[in-house]
Scaffold this motif. Structure first.
Motif, PDB file in Angstrom:
ATOM      1  N   ARG B  59      63.948  49.779  36.790  1.00 54.05           N
ATOM      2  CA  ARG B  59      63.613  48.360  37.000  1.00 54.05           C
ATOM      3  C   ARG B  59      63.328  48.055  38.472  1.00 54.05           C
ATOM      4  O   ARG B  59      63.735  48.797  39.356  1.00 54.05           O
ATOM      5  N   SER B  60      62.689  46.954  38.686  1.00 52.96           N
ATOM      6  CA  SER B  60      62.509  46.516  40.057  1.00 52.96           C
ATOM      7  C   SER B  60      63.105  45.130  40.181  1.00 52.96           C
ATOM      8  O   SER B  60      63.423  44.490  39.189  1.00 52.96           O
ATOM      9  N   ALA B  61      63.262  44.687  41.416  1.00 47.37           N
ATOM     10  CA  ALA B  61      63.703  43.310  41.628  1.00 47.37           C
ATOM     11  C   ALA B  61      62.580  42.389  41.155  1.00 47.37           C
ATOM     12  O   ALA B  61      61.433  42.818  41.098  1.00 47.37           O
ATOM     13  N   PRO B  62      62.894  41.143  40.832  1.00 43.19           N
ATOM     14  CA  PRO B  62      61.827  40.210  40.469  1.00 43.19           C
ATOM     15  C   PRO B  62      60.761  40.205  41.562  1.00 43.19           C
ATOM     16  O   PRO B  62      61.088  40.136  42.736  1.00 43.19           O
ATOM     17  N   GLY B  63      59.490  40.362  41.155  1.00 42.07           N
ATOM     18  CA  GLY B  63      58.432  40.438  42.150  1.00 42.07           C
ATOM     19  C   GLY B  63      57.980  41.876  42.402  1.00 42.07           C
ATOM     20  O   GLY B  63      57.010  42.112  43.092  1.00 42.07           O
ATOM     21  N   ASP B  65      59.431  44.452  43.964  1.00 42.76           N
ATOM     22  CA  ASP B  65      59.867  45.178  45.141  1.00 42.76           C
ATOM     23  C   ASP B  65      61.193  44.605  45.615  1.00 42.76           C
ATOM     24  O   ASP B  65      61.322  43.380  45.673  1.00 42.76           O
ATOM     25  N   PRO B  66      62.181  45.394  45.963  1.00 43.58           N
ATOM     26  CA  PRO B  66      62.289  46.857  45.865  1.00 43.58           C
ATOM     27  C   PRO B  66      62.418  47.344  44.417  1.00 43.58           C
ATOM     28  O   PRO B  66      62.724  46.552  43.526  1.00 43.58           O
ATOM     29  N   ILE B  76      69.158  54.197  42.784  1.00 50.89           N
ATOM     30  CA  ILE B  76      69.023  53.861  44.195  1.00 50.89           C
ATOM     31  C   ILE B  76      67.795  52.980  44.389  1.00 50.89           C
ATOM     32  O   ILE B  76      66.721  53.281  43.877  1.00 50.89           O
ATOM     33  N   ALA B  77      67.976  51.884  45.113  1.00 49.16           N
ATOM     34  CA  ALA B  77      66.875  50.948  45.336  1.00 49.16           C
ATOM     35  C   ALA B  77      66.156  51.304  46.637  1.00 49.16           C
ATOM     36  O   ALA B  77      66.792  51.577  47.650  1.00 49.16           O
ATOM     37  N   LEU B  78      64.815  51.339  46.570  1.00 50.76           N
ATOM     38  CA  LEU B  78      63.979  51.600  47.744  1.00 50.76           C
ATOM     39  C   LEU B  78      62.885  50.552  47.792  1.00 50.76           C
ATOM     40  O   LEU B  78      62.403  50.111  46.757  1.00 50.76           O
ATOM     41  N   ARG B  79      62.462  50.209  49.000  1.00 52.22           N
ATOM     42  CA  ARG B  79      61.316  49.315  49.123  1.00 52.22           C
ATOM     43  C   ARG B  79      60.028  50.084  48.894  1.00 52.22           C
ATOM     44  O   ARG B  79      59.962  51.290  49.152  1.00 52.22           O
ATOM     45  N   GLU B  81      57.440  49.983  50.744  1.00 53.92           N
ATOM     46  CA  GLU B  81      56.975  50.531  52.022  1.00 53.92           C
ATOM     47  C   GLU B  81      57.617  51.881  52.351  1.00 53.92           C
ATOM     48  O   GLU B  81      57.047  52.662  53.107  1.00 53.92           O
ATOM     49  N   THR B  82      58.806  52.161  51.786  1.00 53.70           N
ATOM     50  CA  THR B  82      59.430  53.468  51.992  1.00 53.70           C
ATOM     51  C   THR B  82      58.927  54.454  50.937  1.00 53.70           C
ATOM     52  O   THR B  82      58.638  55.609  51.239  1.00 53.70           O
TER      53      THR B  82
END
Lengths: 631, 90
Positions: B59-63, B65-66, B76-79, B81-82
């Motif tokens: 899953r991702s955060a709403p929107g 990203d991340p 593990i959450a990553l943006r 951009e990373t």
């Protein structure tokens, strides 16, 4: 982020738990989310103390283990780390303690390496650098219950042979298998001699992983099925619509409960204080001692102690959010917003804990790698509405805002007013962060990497320990700082004596001081009594409640009134709003300033912070007073 | 022969390496390399983002990203951009 134990540190009330030589010292080491602190709490219970490692802000948790043997064993809970490679302050401290290079802490006689048995693939990597130290080590595989219920498996005897160290499979939350740790600590556990596999070169992460994979497969490790319920919960909590909605509902429920749910308990405490005050008054003869105890101590300290249930309730909620794993999700959701002001999701966790107390929050910023991000987070943390503001807000809101149901009875008007106060603190923090990050603290972005632990039921034990710790910090402060202020205030209010009789309070030393500052605060709608409160609350915010309690308790014609009604008589609505706004923005906390100085290594940042926050508080309170007066 | 080698080269040009950031929810892939400064790469490797390891986008955060990635049974959450600097094996 261990509760608000930090407040007591900065206030210097906890004497550092010194480790004397000659004792059996055992260090607890392990990655974050391995259940290290749960095990520490399980082994030490209430026999633990929090202090700081010298020179750094990393908390040192030390406790005595309950062992049947006669030897005293001291456990040191080291910070959760992913490797021993010293890069962050946490890693440096762990590295130094294990190498015996930390002043005041002897080199540990033994190590408990705590790994999550459901994530051995990754956690086993930590075993290599720890075993390489050559200290007797017990490898504790935690979360045994999870491993079993999700169909995972590990051959403990085989793993022990592979590593050349004893291994115990335990569930710290349930107390399962903890006897194995006792055996090890008493030195009776069987020690396999040399490891069957050579330890890898520690600098090379991929090699270490290969090594860990080999050890794992030779111990017939089978990773458990993924925690399905955790994913199902994430489907709700990270849902594009439901996620933020749930977040909002949680926040509203917390406010409503803190404001209305704590009422019955608070009136209970209040009547206990009144009854005991009356009893003391009846016991003592009329005179100076009775006046000091009843008017000074009881009304001053009592006015603050009333808020204990409310503060504990707030800490209970924060504890549940943190221990259940929800906070990490909230940080992921918040990352986008945090990025917009130039910070990252990791800053969100210290900021959330600043709702309890800014001191541990500022210490928690050490997980932020980028120095400028860290300073920006430190500078905005005191804007978050800490629990010391709660008594002030509750008192004034209850006195000036009539209770009315809003949103069809979902939210009371008073809870809504509180929510508004929390929101303006939050807004001030964001605007300030934005300004700092686009000017003096501009920096390149650092990557945001955050592990999401599986959801877990918070244990009563850990919540209980947290509340107990918090209650003792609060009561200790009421019994020292606030008691001292109440006594000094009482004395100054009874001086100078004329013909052996105390003056009317307006003409006493306190009255004179209040009147001296009155012109300065008159534009905000405050009179001299509030002025005295503002001065004493420079020590800590909630002191103003005790101060006003004591002043009104000594003033002849308001003595019989409750603090609320006395305030209503003395302050206009506009003045009350201005006072709330002032407290939302002003930096009135010695502990916070001390910790900011220590963290930033000088007086520059705390001075800037104090000047900025006071100026903002004064100007905003002035504006608020003018606007509400004009309405 | 010429033709063939030409094709080969153009193939290489038209199929750029995929990035971790491009994974769709539920998709799995093996990591090839990390194109990041050494200290950042090391930190990510300690969290499980090691070349040769399999990772799944979750899953991702709403929107969007991340995004959360599943590695070694942890999340593990990553943006974004990373994640664009983590290159996947074709």
């Amino acid at each position: 982020m261990g509760g608000c134990s930090g407040c007591s540190l900065a206030a210097g009330t906890v004497s550092a738990a010194a480790v004397q030589p000659g004792r059996h010292v055992v260090a607890l080491v392990g990655p974050p989310n391995s259940g290290k602190s749960t095990l520490f709490n399980r082994l030490t219970g209430l026999r633990q103390k929090v202090a700081n490692f010298p020179g750094v802000t990393v908390e040192k948790h030390i406790g005595r283990a309950k062992l049947s043997g006669d030897r005293e064993t001291l456990l040191i809970d080291l910070p959760g780390i992913y490797s021993l490679h010293p890069r962050t302050e946490d890693e440096q401290v762990t590295h130094d303690v294990l190498a015996g290079r930390m002043p005041d802490v002897p080199r540990p006689d033994a190590v408990l390496l705590i790994l999550d048995s459901t994530a051995l693939g990754r956690h086993l990597v930590m075993a290599a650098p720890v075993l390489a130290l050559g200290i007797p080590t017990l490898v504790v595989l935690n979360m045994a219950d999870d491993l079993r219920s999700r169909g995972g498996h590990v051959d403990v005897a085989a793993l022990s042979h592979q590593l050349g160290a004893p291994v115990a499979l335990v569930s710290a939350a349930r107390g399962e298998g903890v006897e194995g740790i006792d055996d090890f600590l008493r030195g009776t556990a069987a020690h396999p001699r040399s490891p069957l596999v050579e330890l890898p070169i520690l600098q090379d992460v991929p090699r270490c992983r290969e090594w860990a994979a080999r050890v794992g497969s030779r111990s017939s490790y089978r990773a458990p099925a993924p925690a399905e319920w955790s994913r199902r919960l994430d489907a709700v909590f990270l849902h594009p619509l439901a996620g933020p909605l749930v977040f909002l509902i949680v926040v509203l429920a917390v406010f409503q409960t803190i404001f209305t749910g704590a009422r019955p308990l608070m009136s209970l405490v209040e009547s206990a204080i009144t009854a005991s005050g009356n009893a003391v008054a009846a016991l003592l003869p009329e005179g100076i001692l009775r006046s000091l105890l009843v008017e000074g101590v009881w009304s001053g300290v009592g006015a603050v102690v009333v808020f204990l249930p409310q503060i504990l309730l707030l800490f209970l909620f924060i504890g549940i959010l943190e221990d259940s794993g929800y906070l990490a999700r909230a940080a992921v959701i918040a990352d986008r917003t945090m990025r917009r002001v130039g910070l990252q999701g990791k800053s969100f966790i210290p900021l959330l804990s600043a709702y309890a107390c800014a001191v541990p929050a500022i210490m928690a910023t050490r997980t932020i790698e980028n120095k400028r991000d860290r300073i920006a987070t430190i500078l905005i943390a005191p804007f978050m509405t800490c629990s010391a503001r709660l008594p002030v807000y509750t008192l004034i809101v209850a006195a000036f805002i009539p209770a009315k149901p809003l949103l069809g009875g979902l939210l009371g008007s008073r809870a809504a007013a509180m929510l508004g106060l929390y929101l303006i603190g939050f807004l001030a923090a964001f605007v300030t962060a934005r300004a700092l990050k686009s000017s003096v603290l501009k920096s390149e972005r650092t990557p945001f990497v955050l592990e999401l632990p599986p959801y877990r039921w918070p244990t009563l034990r850990s919540l209980g320990l947290r509340l107990l710790d918090r209650a003792s910090v609060f009561l200790r402060r009421a019994g020292t700082l606030i008691l001292a202020v109440a006594i000094v205030l009482w004395a100054l209010a009874h001086l100078p004596l004329t013909d052996g009789k105390p003056p009317a309070i307006e003409n006493s030393v306190v009255g004179t001081i209040g009147r001296t500052v009155e012109p300065l605060i008159e534009p905000l709608g405050f009179n001299w009594k509030i002025g005295v409160g503002l001065i004493t609350s420079l020590a800590a915010r909630e002191v103003i409640v005790g101060t006003l309690g004591a002043i009104y308790g000594m003033e002849g014609n308001s003595q019989s009134l409750s603090l609320q009604s006395a305030l209503q008589r003395d302050l206009s609505l506009a003045g009350a709003v201005a006072l709330l706004i002032f407290f939302a923005f002003a930096m009135q906390c010695i502990s916070t300033m001390a910790v900011v100085r220590r963290e930033t290594g000088g007086w520059k940042w705390p001075a800037v912070q104090f000047a900025y926050m006071t100026a903002l508080a004064y100007c905003s309170a002035f504006l608020a007073y003018r606007i509400v007066s004009a309405l | 022969m010429l033709q063939l080698s030409f094709n080969k080269r153009s193939d290489r040009r038209t199929v750029p390496p995929r990035q971790l950031a491009e994974l769709q929810e539920g998709e799995r892939a093996v990591l090839e390399r990390l194109e990041l400064p050494e200290d950042v790469a090391r930190r990510l490797m300690e969290m499980g983002f090691v070349p040769g390891n399999t990772m799944t986008a979750a899953r991702s955060a709403p929107g969007g990203d991340p995004r959360v990635f599943r590695v070694d049974g942890s999340e593990i959450a990553l943006r974004h951009e990373t994640a664009v600097h983590l290159i996947l094996r074709p």
